[in-house]
Write an enzyme that holds these catalytic residues in place. Structure first.
Site, PDB file in Angstrom:
ATOM      1  N   SER A 247       0.828  -1.199   0.000  1.00  8.18           N
ATOM      2  CA  SER A 247       0.000   0.000   0.000  1.00  8.18           C
ATOM      3  C   SER A 247       0.871   1.261   0.000  1.00  8.18           C
ATOM      4  O   SER A 247       1.693   1.447  -0.900  1.00  8.18           O
ATOM      5  CB  SER A 247      -0.954  -0.037   1.207  1.00  8.18           C
ATOM      6  N   ASP A 365      -9.695  -6.211  -3.668  1.00  8.44           N
ATOM      7  CA  ASP A 365      -9.253  -4.978  -3.024  1.00  8.44           C
ATOM      8  C   ASP A 365     -10.171  -3.824  -3.411  1.00  8.44           C
ATOM      9  O   ASP A 365     -10.335  -3.528  -4.598  1.00  8.44           O
ATOM     10  CB  ASP A 365      -7.816  -4.669  -3.438  1.00  8.44           C
ATOM     11  N   HIS A 393      -7.045  -6.345   0.012  1.00  6.71           N
ATOM     12  CA  HIS A 393      -5.969  -5.388   0.259  1.00  6.71           C
ATOM     13  C   HIS A 393      -4.911  -5.960   1.195  1.00  6.71           C
ATOM     14  O   HIS A 393      -3.720  -5.733   0.997  1.00  6.71           O
ATOM     15  CB  HIS A 393      -6.557  -4.098   0.843  1.00  6.71           C
TER      16      HIS A 393
END
Length: 458
Positions: A247, A365, A393
């Site tokens: 991320s 995600d 995610h």
């Protein structure tokens, strides 16, 4: 929920912050590999550094392969990015997407554009019929603007890519988490690779995990956090370093790969998003006052569970608690989201990276669409995109065995040197005609490009 609301209301009435922020004192490295590094006076970052015993150093089985990284990047005034790959293509053994051929030309819009033009033929020639249609539709003016480049970047280097063996003392794996996470989200990966003989390093970002949480928002800007990661990297870096980011942590890995191209051997991006410059959103829930966010923390945690995991059961909730995921103060969360300002990290910045990159994306995600990782695979010089249908995610926590296998295969991957292919590529004239459709058929063992993957699914 009621307790959080009362605490937030009290902090609003008393005009003080609801979170207590204190620096963590230094300590000696523990038996589990935890230690604290002072990145700035009074600011300590917790780092898990696991250095396995290496009684015998295994010699590499092969010398690896050398890839010619020749690339011409042209930025035009009408907002287009024109990439010419002139180097030799590394033969890939990974069943992934996103690899770009040699002697190919990719024409894409910049981040502000709404569409992505098609890939040009390998020799850069254009179809006369398409040119005629452009004249009729008014695209001649656009082509006229494109003849005036705003700037041109030339990349010409040789990269030696070899397999990263765990028993080699010159290999180090760095794991960087994102907003709201901690180094604990990598527990399954750290244990897996340390048992294989790898040296692993995983830091807690400022305000996360057991690291210090300064009371100033300037400590949570991108540049401040990137400088912290630079200090951690320079402290533990070896000859061959592999960066694994998740991320927001992908941006810091990209920053290090751009700053230290000779020391970054390979790069892994897990749900990192597209190659766009960072800028905080003006209309975001994280712009609310800290005390309001503190009252809403149960709701934010529930939203993170819904969007970050493919399934929302007791197992996923337990993973959040055990790995300290999304367990940060409202002050730190607000400062992190508002400090994501990085105008240099545009598509040109990413196109200059020459390290082989593995992109891992969880299909479910809801934070990062798969189209963004496909775009990243198009921009990077040597990228492989792998989409996991069972993940979201937090894919490294949901299906750790699959992620560990992918990472391990990528660490052992090295391009196969083929003298015959080198001879053909060097002897090919610049004015060669475009190949026929049959001769340009993609073999089964070669990963298709990100654009081909998106077209096949549409």
């Amino acid at each position: 929920m009621l307790t959080r609301f009362v605490e937030g209301l009290f902090c609003c009435l008393s005009s003080r912050s609801s979170n207590v922020v204190v620096p963590i004192e230094t300590s000696e490295p523990s038996a589990d590999g935890y230690e604290f590094v002072e990145v700035k006076p009074g600011r300590m970052l917790r780092v898990r550094h696991m250095l396995p015993e290496r009684p015998v150093v295994e010699e590499p089985s092969g010398q690896g392969g050398t890839v010619s990284c020749k690339r011409k990047i042209t930025v035009y005034r009408n907002g287009q990015l024109y990439i010419e790959n002139l180097g030799e293509r590394a033969s890939a053994e990974l069943k992934c997407s996103g690899e770009t051929e040699a002697n190919s030309t990719v024409e894409v819009e910049l981040a502000e554009g709404k569409s992505t033009p098609p890939v040009s033929p390998p020799d850069g020639r254009t179809d006369p019929a398409k040119e005629a249609s452009r004249e009729g539709t008014g695209e001649a003016q656009v082509r006229g603007q494109r003849r005036k480049p705003k700037r041109t970047i030339i990349i010409d280097c040789e990269r030696r890519i070899s397999a990263c063996k765990g028993t080699h003392p010159d290999v180090a794996l760095f794991f960087v988490h994102g907003v709201g996470g901690s180094l604990d989200i990598w527990n399954r990966q750290l244990d897996f690779f340390s048992r294989l003989g790898y040296e692993v390093i995983a830091p807690d970002l400022a305000g996360h995990g057991a690291s210090s949480a300064p009371q100033i928002t300037a400590a949570y800007t991108f540049y401040a956090l990137a400088e912290d990661m630079r200090i951690i990297f320079k402290r533990y870096a070896k000859k061959r370093n592999v960066l694994i980011g998740h991320s927001y942590g992908v941006s810091f890995c990209t920053f290090l790969a751009h700053e230290y191209p000779e020391q970054i051997h390979k790069l892994v991006m897990i749900n990192g998003g597209g190659p766009t410059a960072l800028e905080p959103s003006l209309c975001s829930i994280f712009n609310l006052p800290t005390c309001v966010l503190h009252c809403m923390s149960p709701l934010l945690s529930w939203c993170f569970l819904k969007a970050g995991f493919a399934r929302q059961g007791s197992k996923e909730k337990q993973l959040l608690r055990e790995n300290n995921a999304f367990n940060v103060s409202s002050f730190v969360l607000r400062a992190m989201m508002s400090g994501q300002y990085w105008p240099e990290g545009d598509e040109v910045y990413h196109a200059e990276i020459t390290a082989p990159t593995l992109l891992v994306h969880g299909m479910h995600d809801k934070f990062v669409p798969v189209e963004e990782d496909q775009r990243m695979a198009e921009i990077l010089l040597m990228a492989f995109l792998k989409v996991l249908e069972e993940g979201s995610h937090m894919v490294m926590m949901e299906c750790p065995e699959t992620v560990n296998t992918l990472l391990y295969e990528f660490l052992l991957w090295e391009p196969a040197t083929s003298p015959s292919s080198k001879t053909i590529s060097k002897s090919r004239p610049e004015t060669a005609k475009p190949q026929s459709d049959q001769s340009r058929t993609v073999p089964e063992d070669r990963p298709c490009s990100a654009r081909q993957a998106s077209n096949s699914t549409s």
